[in-house]
Design a protein around this motif. Structure first.
Motif, PDB file in Angstrom:
ATOM      1  N   TYR A 109      -5.510  -0.545   3.939  1.00 45.32           N
ATOM      2  CA  TYR A 109      -5.689   0.850   3.542  1.00 45.32           C
ATOM      3  C   TYR A 109      -4.564   1.680   4.158  1.00 45.32           C
ATOM      4  O   TYR A 109      -3.923   1.254   5.129  1.00 45.32           O
ATOM      5  CB  TYR A 109      -7.052   1.380   3.999  1.00 45.32           C
ATOM      6  CG  TYR A 109      -8.218   0.656   3.374  1.00 45.32           C
ATOM      7  CD1 TYR A 109      -8.693   1.004   2.119  1.00 45.32           C
ATOM      8  CD2 TYR A 109      -8.837  -0.402   4.051  1.00 45.32           C
ATOM      9  CE1 TYR A 109      -9.751   0.331   1.538  1.00 45.32           C
ATOM     10  CE2 TYR A 109      -9.902  -1.086   3.485  1.00 45.32           C
ATOM     11  CZ  TYR A 109     -10.341  -0.714   2.227  1.00 45.32           C
ATOM     12  OH  TYR A 109     -11.384  -1.393   1.645  1.00 45.32           O
ATOM     13  N   THR A 110      -4.358   2.857   3.588  1.00 43.44           N
ATOM     14  CA  THR A 110      -3.274   3.722   4.065  1.00 43.44           C
ATOM     15  C   THR A 110      -3.530   4.137   5.510  1.00 43.44           C
ATOM     16  O   THR A 110      -4.608   4.639   5.851  1.00 43.44           O
ATOM     17  CB  THR A 110      -3.178   4.978   3.187  1.00 43.44           C
ATOM     18  OG1 THR A 110      -2.977   4.575   1.836  1.00 43.44           O
ATOM     19  CG2 THR A 110      -2.021   5.847   3.616  1.00 43.44           C
ATOM     20  N   GLY A 111      -2.534   3.917   6.354  1.00 39.93           N
ATOM     21  CA  GLY A 111      -2.632   4.244   7.772  1.00 39.93           C
ATOM     22  C   GLY A 111      -3.006   3.089   8.667  1.00 39.93           C
ATOM     23  O   GLY A 111      -3.007   3.257   9.896  1.00 39.93           O
ATOM     24  N   ASP A 112      -3.301   1.917   8.104  1.00 43.42           N
ATOM     25  CA  ASP A 112      -3.679   0.767   8.928  1.00 43.42           C
ATOM     26  C   ASP A 112      -2.451   0.213   9.649  1.00 43.42           C
ATOM     27  O   ASP A 112      -1.395   0.008   9.034  1.00 43.42           O
ATOM     28  CB  ASP A 112      -4.292  -0.326   8.068  1.00 43.42           C
ATOM     29  CG  ASP A 112      -5.677   0.042   7.565  1.00 43.42           C
ATOM     30  OD1 ASP A 112      -6.249   1.012   8.097  1.00 43.42           O
ATOM     31  OD2 ASP A 112      -6.170  -0.622   6.635  1.00 43.42           O
ATOM     32  N   PRO A 113      -2.557  -0.078  10.967  1.00 44.93           N
ATOM     33  CA  PRO A 113      -1.441  -0.721  11.678  1.00 44.93           C
ATOM     34  C   PRO A 113      -1.415  -2.228  11.379  1.00 44.93           C
ATOM     35  O   PRO A 113      -2.449  -2.896  11.413  1.00 44.93           O
ATOM     36  CB  PRO A 113      -1.753  -0.443  13.145  1.00 44.93           C
ATOM     37  CG  PRO A 113      -3.232  -0.265  13.202  1.00 44.93           C
ATOM     38  CD  PRO A 113      -3.648   0.298  11.881  1.00 44.93           C
ATOM     39  N   VAL A 114      -0.227  -2.719  11.066  1.00 51.99           N
ATOM     40  CA  VAL A 114      -0.061  -4.136  10.734  1.00 51.99           C
ATOM     41  C   VAL A 114       1.137  -4.686  11.502  1.00 51.99           C
ATOM     42  O   VAL A 114       2.039  -3.938  11.901  1.00 51.99           O
ATOM     43  CB  VAL A 114       0.141  -4.338   9.220  1.00 51.99           C
ATOM     44  CG1 VAL A 114      -1.122  -4.000   8.451  1.00 51.99           C
ATOM     45  CG2 VAL A 114       1.309  -3.514   8.716  1.00 51.99           C
ATOM     46  N   VAL A 115       1.138  -6.022  11.697  1.00 51.77           N
ATOM     47  CA  VAL A 115       2.246  -6.732  12.344  1.00 51.77           C
ATOM     48  C   VAL A 115       3.073  -7.376  11.237  1.00 51.77           C
ATOM     49  O   VAL A 115       2.531  -8.116  10.406  1.00 51.77           O
ATOM     50  CB  VAL A 115       1.727  -7.790  13.332  1.00 51.77           C
ATOM     51  CG1 VAL A 115       2.882  -8.525  13.982  1.00 51.77           C
ATOM     52  CG2 VAL A 115       0.846  -7.135  14.395  1.00 51.77           C
ATOM     53  N   VAL A 116       4.367  -7.079  11.224  1.00 51.42           N
ATOM     54  CA  VAL A 116       5.262  -7.587  10.184  1.00 51.42           C
ATOM     55  C   VAL A 116       6.361  -8.430  10.818  1.00 51.42           C
ATOM     56  O   VAL A 116       6.674  -8.303  12.014  1.00 51.42           O
ATOM     57  CB  VAL A 116       5.888  -6.424   9.379  1.00 51.42           C
ATOM     58  CG1 VAL A 116       4.825  -5.616   8.655  1.00 51.42           C
ATOM     59  CG2 VAL A 116       6.713  -5.516  10.280  1.00 51.42           C
ATOM     60  N   ASP A 117       6.930  -9.313  10.014  1.00 50.79           N
ATOM     61  CA  ASP A 117       8.015 -10.201  10.450  1.00 50.79           C
ATOM     62  C   ASP A 117       9.344  -9.479  10.292  1.00 50.79           C
ATOM     63  O   ASP A 117       9.582  -8.823   9.263  1.00 50.79           O
ATOM     64  CB  ASP A 117       7.996 -11.472   9.616  1.00 50.79           C
ATOM     65  CG  ASP A 117       8.979 -12.501  10.120  1.00 50.79           C
ATOM     66  OD1 ASP A 117       9.497 -12.324  11.246  1.00 50.79           O
ATOM     67  OD2 ASP A 117       9.254 -13.474   9.381  1.00 50.79           O
ATOM     68  N   THR A 118      10.204  -9.586  11.298  1.00 45.51           N
ATOM     69  CA  THR A 118      11.527  -8.960  11.270  1.00 45.51           C
ATOM     70  C   THR A 118      12.660  -9.971  11.222  1.00 45.51           C
ATOM     71  O   THR A 118      13.827  -9.569  11.266  1.00 45.51           O
ATOM     72  CB  THR A 118      11.711  -8.062  12.499  1.00 45.51           C
ATOM     73  OG1 THR A 118      11.550  -8.839  13.686  1.00 45.51           O
ATOM     74  CG2 THR A 118      10.709  -6.925  12.491  1.00 45.51           C
ATOM     75  N   GLY A 119      12.384 -11.245  11.119  1.00 44.32           N
ATOM     76  CA  GLY A 119      13.418 -12.276  11.093  1.00 44.32           C
ATOM     77  C   GLY A 119      13.727 -12.839  12.451  1.00 44.32           C
ATOM     78  O   GLY A 119      13.945 -14.057  12.597  1.00 44.32           O
TER      79      GLY A 119
END
Length: 464
Positions: free
Chosen positions: A72-82
């Motif tokens: 949902y909008t505003g949820d904190p997520v962990v993303v891959d940066t390489g």
């Protein structure tokens, strides 16, 4: 950059209304996008699998939701940066992301987009808060190092990655800067991987934010993403004073808002005449002082005078054509006769508007008033020649009377006369006998008046 009801706290987490950055005021975040398709209930498998993630300073990136997480909008997520991982917040999802990719020229099939790893846990957010606390001390220490090395650059911001393995330094400079020695010093000082990124002065203002001269937040920090070139000709078209302190923004460059109304001014300037020479009249040469583009009015003044004369653009065209033929009008203004007529009409209309509306009266009363006015007018008018020659007619105040010679009629009320018409009065006084003439044998002596004072008596006309 949060509103009063839902201001953001540490790490960009909303602390007020709990709408997770999706506030109706649009002040919870920078460069936010309104998801007008957010109310559509679609299963996660049918949604567009690319999500827009926002990071510090309004920076946005696009990542694949290959795990089909419920976001949902505003949820904190962990993303891959390489070369590690970073934490961001969901800013947009669904079919609107597809439109954003087309706008920015990103091909979802050819370009290799990174993935979203998982939802951010409270432990991840605590670690992010500890990393963010290092940014301000690192910024101050780096500025001291740059000053010691005498480098011509301005450091504006530092952004640490959530895993505390990399830091990005944002700087601005007029010329190219050799910062190879600086990178070595920073890597040994902070024990991290260093990335130097040069930004323009407008991008620096958008990252830092602020309040403009209009009293609102800067456009570049709230909604403006593309920075177009602004020239001084935009100010000339809008008849603005070429004052650098008024035309420049907080970034030190010309304000971006000069381009907002430029096309409207260019369209309006089509009807404005271009004057290479002064207008010539019999009074002298008129010099252009001011132009009102939208009202299509131009102000001129004569040499040695302080008063300005406002005339229409149509009149300017007429005078310029007359000057080309070698003719000179008397004045700049149009015909005074037409002006006086227009002024009189305006005054009459204003007077009529101020007068009260007359109330409606009965028809009978109107007729009576008209008859009274007609009789008054007849009495007041003098008789014409025809009226003088004609005999006067008596007004009939009652029923028609019989005409006849009534020598013994007494003067009195009309009512008594009506009753006594056609009847002989019983006690009528005798008529006084007039003196007979000589032929009839009467006495020709006139009665003498008595010398006395008092009431006057009638003379005795009886024969001696």
């Amino acid at each position: 950059m949060g509103c009063q009801s839902c201001a953001t706290g540490a790490c960009g987490v909303p602390t007020g209304c709990g709408s997770n950055g999706d506030c109706s005021s649009g002040g919870c975040s920078k460069l936010n996008s309104f998801d007008w398709l957010g109310d559509m209930d679609l299963p996660s498998s049918q949604r567009f699998n690319i999500i827009e993630i926002k990071f510090k300073g309004g920076r946005k990136g696009y990542f694949k939701n290959h795990l089909h997480l419920e976001l949902y909008t505003g949820d904190p997520v962990v993303v891959d940066t390489g070369n590690g991982h970073h934490i961001g917040h969901v800013s947009l999802q669904g079919d609107l992301v597809r439109l954003q990719l087309i706008k920015k020229g990103i091909n979802e099939e050819e370009d290799e987009l990174l993935n979203i790893l998982r939802h951010a846990t409270p432990k991840d957010l605590e670690k992010l808060a500890m990393v963010k606390n290092r940014e301000i001390p690192t910024l101050y220490r780096t500025r001291e190092i740059i000053q010691d090395m005498e480098l011509q650059m301005k450091l504006s911001d530092v952004d640490f990655q959530a895993d505390n393995s990399k830091a990005t330094f944002y700087y601005s400079a007029d010329d190219r800067v050799d910062f190879r020695q600086l990178i070595k010093v920073l890597a040994s000082e902070f024990k991290i991987r260093v990335e130097m990124r040069q930004i323009s002065l407008r991008q620096e203002a958008s990252r830092l934010g602020g309040i403009g001269s209009c009293g609102r937040e800067l456009c570049c920090s709230t909604w403006l993403t593309e920075f177009k070139s602004v020239s001084t000709s935009a100010a000339r078209y809008q008849n603005l004073s070429l004052n650098p302190s008024k035309l420049s923004g907080q970034c030190g460059r010309l304000k971006c808002c000069l381009n907002y109304e430029l096309e409207t001014y260019i369209d309006a300037l089509v009807d404005i005449p271009l004057l290479d020479k002064n207008l010539k009249t019999q009074k002298g040469e008129a010099i252009l002082q001011k132009v009102d583009i939208f009202r299509k009015r131009m102000w001129f003044s004569f040499q040695g005078e302080t008063t300005w004369h406002a005339i229409s653009t149509k009149r300017v065209h007429e005078i310029s054509k007359m000057n080309e033929r070698g003719k000179f009008p008397e004045t700049l203004e149009e015909n005074t006769i037409d002006k006086t007529a227009v002024m009189q009409e305006q005054k009459l209309s204003s007077v009529l508007e101020k007068q009260p509306v007359p109330q409606k009266k009965n028809k009978g009363k109107r007729k009576q008033d008209q008859n009274k006015q007609a009789t008054d007018n007849k009495k007041g008018q003098q008789p014409n020649e025809r009226q003088k020659n004609q005999p006067r007619k008596k007004q009939n105040n009652g029923p028609a009377k019989k005409r006849g010679n009534f020598p013994n009629r007494q003067k009195g009320n009309n009512a008594e006369q009506k009753q006594n018409e056609g009847k002989k009065p019983n006690n009528a006084p005798k008529q006084q006998q007039q003196p007979k003439s000589k032929k009839e044998g009467g006495n020709n002596k006139k009665p003498q008046r008595g010398n006395f004072r008092g009431k006057r008596r009638r003379p005795n006309n009886t024969n001696e």
